[in-house]
Design an enzyme around this catalytic site. Structure first.
Site: not given
Ligand code: HSE
Length: 405
Positions: A124, A196, A200
């Site tokens: 999660e 990132d 996701k």
């Molecule tokens: N580096 C990520 C962000 C951390 O700034 O959203 C959380 O996944």
């Protein structure tokens, strides 16, 4: 009692230990069992830490201890997180992780092992930090055909873009501030280049389609080319610029991409600022729902990890289906996706507008005082068509940002 091991005693790992302690009574009441942290795995020593006695440096201690039933992976990175998570599942332990790089790269395999061994692999916290998102998607919306997922999935870049919009800072200035505040990593590439967000949206799409999406197939563009000049136009237009991860699913097709978007004031994510994340999910009968909250940070992320531990505590003997299988989900080429475009062109609009209109049709024009350039917003067209038309202006184009009202 359920005995837990936490691998990685950094920001998230220490947050998990803290949340388990702070909310101990509530968690015990909810699960009917005490959740006790037996081991904390880290290479470092923590002299004076209240949990010093639980610190171990050897993974095998956790792997071989049959009393440990749930392992939290909070080390980050793919290696050795993958090796350890897999070994824990093979040793009959449930695994919870906050690590999107691990899930995007090896989720399919780890979920298959968990299914086969009647265990759980839950993650999660890997998307949207503290926002409850994956469980609503896989459980509350299990009866929906998910048609679109779109959102701001990275707190660091949202902070940088908010600073640029509000204070007229350059990208470099805003990044430096984000680093000073500890939002951005020392090497901020994963955030600012969109990697990132890519991982996701890949995880969200795999859960929504039930098929494996290869994150390397997802066209990904970060925010490093966004400038303070772009925000001057945005201010004049009353728009904002945000980094979006988007997935549009139709039949067996999925268009998945990461890119900066210029959005209008009527867009539901217009007011999502600073380190906050927000995700819109559209279901075929539900319509659109929105999830908003802290997308990063110690305790919000740890709270999501603890929610997985609590969930598993109610399913110690059975696998909770996520629907993510090893069937492959192809990603449609970016050329097939439709957008409007914000385009900055060198020169004076009086000299060039006829050519622009001949190419793109009716296009809204924006001029800033004392600039040797102007901007246009085109109508909607596929990316392939846009690229073909824009080729004629190659010499003049200073910026291109996809646009939606
Ligand atoms: N580096 C990520 C962000 C951390 O700034 O959203 C959380 O996944």
């Amino acid at each position: 009692m359920i005995q837990v091991a936490v691998m990685g005693y950094g920001t998230i790992g220490s947050g998990v230990v803290e949340v388990l302690e702070t909310n101990k009574d509530k968690i015990t009441e909810k699960t009917g069992k005490e959740i006790a942290v037996k081991y904390i795995l880290d290479l470092r020593e923590f002299p004076g830490d209240p949990h010093e006695a639980q610190i171990v440096h050897d993974f095998e201690i956790i792997e071989k201890d049959e009393d440990v039933e749930i392992v939290v992976e909070a080390m980050g990175g793919v290696n050795p997180a993958y090796k350890f998570a897999k070994a824990c599942l093979l040793a009959g332990k449930h695994v919870v992780t906050s690590n999107k790089a691990l899930v995007a790269a090896h989720g399919t395999e780890l979920l298959a092992i968990a299914r086969e061994k009647n265990l759980n692999f839950l993650f999660e916290a890997s998307v949207g930090g503290g926002i409850p998102l994956l469980r609503p998607l896989t459980q509350s919306l299990a009866g929906e055909k998910i048609e679109e997922i779109s959102g701001i999935l990275n707190g660091t870049t949202n902070y940088i873009l908010t600073k640029m919009a509000r204070e007229g800072q350059t990208f470099e200035e805003a990044l430096k501030k984000a680093q000073e505040l500890g939002y951005a990593e020392r090497n901020p590439e994963a955030d600012v280049e969109g990697y990132d967000t890519c991982r996701k949206i890949t995880i969200l799409t795999s859960l929504a389609t039930g098929k494996e999406v290869n994150y390397e197939d997802v066209p990904t563009e970060g925010i490093t080319k966004i400038t303070d000049t772009d925000f001057k136009y945005a201010a004049k237009l009353g728009t904002s610029i945000k980094l979006f991860g988007t997935s549009r699913m139709e039949g067996n097709k999925a268009s998945v991409y990461v890119c900066p978007m210029m959005i209008g004031t009527d867009h539901p994510l217009f007011a999502v600022n600073d380190v906050y994340n927000a995700v819109m999910v559209r279901g075929n009968t539900l319509g659109t729902v929105m999830f908003y909250g802290s997308g990063a940070g110690k305790l919000p992320t740890a709270s999501a990890v603890v929610s997985d531990i609590v969930e598993i505590a109610g399913h110690m003997e059975d696998n909770i289906p996520t629907g993510w299988t090893d069937e492959k989900q192809p990603v449609a080429p970016m050329g097939e996706v439709t957008f409007s475009y914000f385009l900055r062109l060198a020169g004076k609009s009086a000299d060039k507008l006829a050519d622009v209109r001949a190419a793109f049709g009716e296009a809204e024009t924006i001029e800033l005082p004392e600039m040797d350039e102007f901007a246009v917003i085109t109508g909607e067209m596929t990316e392939a068509r846009f690229r073909k038309l824009a080729a004629a202006f190659e010499e003049d184009i200073r910026q291109t940002i996809r646009y939606t009202k």
